[in-house]
Design a protein around this motif. Structure first.
Motif, PDB file in Angstrom:
ATOM      1  N   UNK A  78       1.075  -1.296  -0.138  1.00 40.39           N
ATOM      2  CA  UNK A  78      -0.014  -0.054   0.012  1.00 40.39           C
ATOM      3  C   UNK A  78       1.372   1.295   0.006  1.00 40.39           C
ATOM      4  N   UNK A  79       0.283   2.160  -0.747  1.00 39.62           N
ATOM      5  CA  UNK A  79       1.205   3.412  -0.803  1.00 39.62           C
ATOM      6  C   UNK A  79       0.268   4.522  -0.630  1.00 39.62           C
ATOM      7  N   UNK A  80       0.409   5.020  -0.028  1.00 43.84           N
ATOM      8  CA  UNK A  80      -0.889   6.543   0.517  1.00 43.84           C
ATOM      9  C   UNK A  80      -0.751   7.703   0.057  1.00 43.84           C
ATOM     10  N   UNK A  81      -1.632   8.330  -0.842  1.00 42.33           N
ATOM     11  CA  UNK A  81      -1.245   8.943  -1.402  1.00 42.33           C
ATOM     12  C   UNK A  81      -2.056  10.078  -1.256  1.00 42.33           C
ATOM     13  N   UNK A  82      -1.679  11.443  -0.291  1.00 41.05           N
ATOM     14  CA  UNK A  82      -2.017  12.432   0.142  1.00 41.05           C
ATOM     15  C   UNK A  82      -1.719  13.759  -0.009  1.00 41.05           C
ATOM     16  N   UNK A  83      -3.200  14.803   0.456  1.00 39.26           N
ATOM     17  CA  UNK A  83      -1.887  16.069   0.852  1.00 39.26           C
ATOM     18  C   UNK A  83      -1.501  16.162   1.669  1.00 39.26           C
ATOM     19  N   UNK A  84      -1.453  15.625   2.866  1.00 36.68           N
ATOM     20  CA  UNK A  84      -0.648  15.833   3.986  1.00 36.68           C
ATOM     21  C   UNK A  84       0.906  15.724   3.588  1.00 36.68           C
ATOM     22  N   UNK A 104       0.155  14.238  -3.087  1.00 31.51           N
ATOM     23  CA  UNK A 104      -0.280  15.231  -4.343  1.00 31.51           C
ATOM     24  C   UNK A 104       0.419  15.728  -4.613  1.00 31.51           C
ATOM     25  N   UNK A 105       1.624  16.601  -4.295  1.00 32.46           N
ATOM     26  CA  UNK A 105       1.926  17.939  -4.886  1.00 32.46           C
ATOM     27  C   UNK A 105       3.785  17.178  -5.865  1.00 32.46           C
ATOM     28  N   UNK A 106       3.878  15.740  -5.555  1.00 32.96           N
ATOM     29  CA  UNK A 106       4.956  15.618  -5.941  1.00 32.96           C
ATOM     30  C   UNK A 106       4.578  15.108  -7.264  1.00 32.96           C
ATOM     31  N   UNK A 107       5.851  15.361  -8.194  1.00 36.92           N
ATOM     32  CA  UNK A 107       6.232  15.551  -9.503  1.00 36.92           C
ATOM     33  C   UNK A 107       5.928  14.322  -9.697  1.00 36.92           C
ATOM     34  N   UNK A 108       5.205  13.851 -10.897  1.00 35.82           N
ATOM     35  CA  UNK A 108       4.284  12.155 -11.515  1.00 35.82           C
ATOM     36  C   UNK A 108       5.717  11.262 -11.947  1.00 35.82           C
ATOM     37  N   UNK A 109       6.686  12.098 -12.117  1.00 29.98           N
ATOM     38  CA  UNK A 109       7.820  10.724 -11.978  1.00 29.98           C
ATOM     39  C   UNK A 109       8.245  10.226 -10.958  1.00 29.98           C
ATOM     40  N   UNK A 110       7.659  10.372  -9.977  1.00 29.42           N
ATOM     41  CA  UNK A 110       7.829  10.266  -8.377  1.00 29.42           C
ATOM     42  C   UNK A 110       7.200   8.561  -7.923  1.00 29.42           C
ATOM     43  N   UNK A 111       5.424   8.810  -8.911  1.00 26.49           N
ATOM     44  CA  UNK A 111       4.353   7.904  -8.523  1.00 26.49           C
ATOM     45  C   UNK A 111       5.646   6.859  -9.438  1.00 26.49           C
ATOM     46  N   UNK A 112       5.926   6.672 -10.335  1.00 28.88           N
ATOM     47  CA  UNK A 112       6.927   5.427 -11.269  1.00 28.88           C
ATOM     48  C   UNK A 112       7.599   4.546 -10.260  1.00 28.88           C
ATOM     49  N   UNK A 113       8.422   5.630 -10.228  1.00 30.13           N
ATOM     50  CA  UNK A 113       9.829   5.993  -9.262  1.00 30.13           C
ATOM     51  C   UNK A 113       9.330   5.350  -7.917  1.00 30.13           C
ATOM     52  N   UNK A 114       8.327   5.353  -6.890  1.00 27.55           N
ATOM     53  CA  UNK A 114       7.811   4.891  -5.467  1.00 27.55           C
ATOM     54  C   UNK A 114       7.665   3.386  -6.185  1.00 27.55           C
ATOM     55  N   UNK A 115       6.201   3.828  -7.238  1.00 33.72           N
ATOM     56  CA  UNK A 115       5.803   2.064  -7.006  1.00 33.72           C
ATOM     57  C   UNK A 115       6.860   0.970  -7.757  1.00 33.72           C
ATOM     58  N   UNK A 116       7.566   0.979  -8.489  1.00 34.74           N
ATOM     59  CA  UNK A 116       8.670   0.212  -8.698  1.00 34.74           C
ATOM     60  C   UNK A 116       9.511  -0.568  -7.987  1.00 34.74           C
ATOM     61  N   UNK A 119       7.410  -2.488  -5.231  1.00 33.81           N
ATOM     62  CA  UNK A 119       7.132  -3.605  -5.516  1.00 33.81           C
ATOM     63  C   UNK A 119       8.338  -4.737  -5.538  1.00 33.81           C
ATOM     64  N   UNK A 120      10.098  -3.893  -5.420  1.00 36.57           N
ATOM     65  CA  UNK A 120      10.657  -4.871  -5.524  1.00 36.57           C
ATOM     66  C   UNK A 120      10.468  -4.737  -3.566  1.00 36.57           C
ATOM     67  N   UNK A 121       9.587  -4.280  -2.672  1.00 39.79           N
ATOM     68  CA  UNK A 121      10.088  -4.454  -0.977  1.00 39.79           C
ATOM     69  C   UNK A 121      10.735  -3.607  -0.220  1.00 39.79           C
ATOM     70  N   UNK A 122      10.629  -2.372  -0.522  1.00 40.97           N
ATOM     71  CA  UNK A 122      11.624  -1.246  -0.082  1.00 40.97           C
ATOM     72  C   UNK A 122      10.712  -0.003   0.054  1.00 40.97           C
ATOM     73  N   UNK A 123      11.049   0.862   0.524  1.00 35.11           N
ATOM     74  CA  UNK A 123      10.054   1.824   1.099  1.00 35.11           C
ATOM     75  C   UNK A 123      10.071   2.787   0.959  1.00 35.11           C
ATOM     76  N   UNK A 124       9.210   3.523   0.369  1.00 39.31           N
ATOM     77  CA  UNK A 124       9.376   5.091  -0.690  1.00 39.31           C
ATOM     78  C   UNK A 124       8.953   5.367   0.040  1.00 39.31           C
ATOM     79  N   UNK A 125      10.166   7.435   0.327  1.00 39.04           N
ATOM     80  CA  UNK A 125       9.670   8.032   0.813  1.00 39.04           C
ATOM     81  C   UNK A 125      10.062   9.661  -0.053  1.00 39.04           C
ATOM     82  N   UNK A 126       9.310  10.396   0.355  1.00 35.95           N
ATOM     83  CA  UNK A 126       9.358  11.971   0.001  1.00 35.95           C
ATOM     84  C   UNK A 126      10.766  12.270   0.029  1.00 35.95           C
ATOM     85  N   UNK A 127      11.243  12.523  -1.676  1.00 38.41           N
ATOM     86  CA  UNK A 127      13.401  12.725  -1.272  1.00 38.41           C
ATOM     87  C   UNK A 127      13.536  13.784  -0.740  1.00 38.41           C
TER      88      UNK A 127
END
Length: 216
Positions: A78-84, A104-116, A119-127
């Motif tokens: 589960x990835x949370x996508x939020x305005x918070x 929700x203010x993140x650059x669209x490129x971050x979405x694909x990066x986060x999903x990949x 799915x590889x089992x890692x935690x993704x956080x805003x850079x």
């Protein structure tokens, strides 16, 4: 890849779908705006490969949907996508089982990066998170409460959320198409599992998972 988007804002849901398609053109994307429909999709299957979940959903109390789904589907990413964007809320989301957090203010490129990455089992956080961020004590304090809520069956969880909305036992029985005696039994079990004595304490318990401010 099957991705489920759960967000009650049509415009943002559409934008998120487009961003996912741009990064992952082969992905099959499903969407829902309602938390109850989200639960039903997971219960009836098949389970998606990934969920993109908004925190502010009608019928949910802050992190309650995340906590409930994590208990029923422990292997579902589960990835949370939020305005918070507050660091404390990001910390709490990860503590409750999210594997990623996309503002929700993140650059669209971050979405694909986060999903990949997820799915590889890692935690993704805003850079752009501060490197010296302090840990929010609520993230740890809520762990015991989350475990108690996770012990509820799906039906008990539904009853708890209706109790939190202020519905009486007879109203809940009508909504769920069961007897009032069944609801009373569920409520008794909920009190026992949460370690509370009455409806007010049960509501206070679930409200502890709320998000403090009013941003959507």
């Amino acid at each position: 890849m099957n991705i489920l988007i759960v967000d009650d804002h049509p415009l943002f849901r559409h934008a998120l779908i487009q961003a996912v398609r741009y990064s992952l053109p082969q992905a099959q994307i499903n969407e829902t705006a309602a938390v109850n429909e989200f639960y039903e999709r997971l219960e009836k299957g098949p389970e998606p490969d990934l969920v993109l979940l908004d925190l502010n959903l009608p019928g949910a109390s802050g992190f309650s949907a995340l906590v409930h789904v994590r208990a029923q589907h422990p292997s579902l990413p589960i990835i949370v996508v939020s305005a918070h964007e507050e660091v404390s809320i990001i910390q709490r989301a990860i503590a409750h089982g999210a594997m990623g957090y996309i503002p929700k203010s993140a650059h669209p490129s971050h979405i694909g990066e986060a999903i990949r990455q997820v799915l590889e089992g890692e935690i993704w956080l805003p850079p752009n998170l501060p490197s010296n961020m302090t840990f929010d004590p609520r993230a740890a304090d809520e762990t015991e409460l989350a475990e108690r809520i996770q012990s509820l069956t799906p039906q008990q969880f539904r009853v708890l959320m209706m109790v939190a909305e202020g519905l009486l036992n007879k109203q809940i029985a009508y909504e769920l198409d069961v007897s009032e005696a069944t609801i009373k039994a569920h409520v008794t079990a909920i009190f026992r599992k949460l370690g509370v004595q009455n409806r007010t304490q049960a509501v206070l318990a679930i409200n502890a998972l709320n998000i403090d401010d009013k941003k959507m």
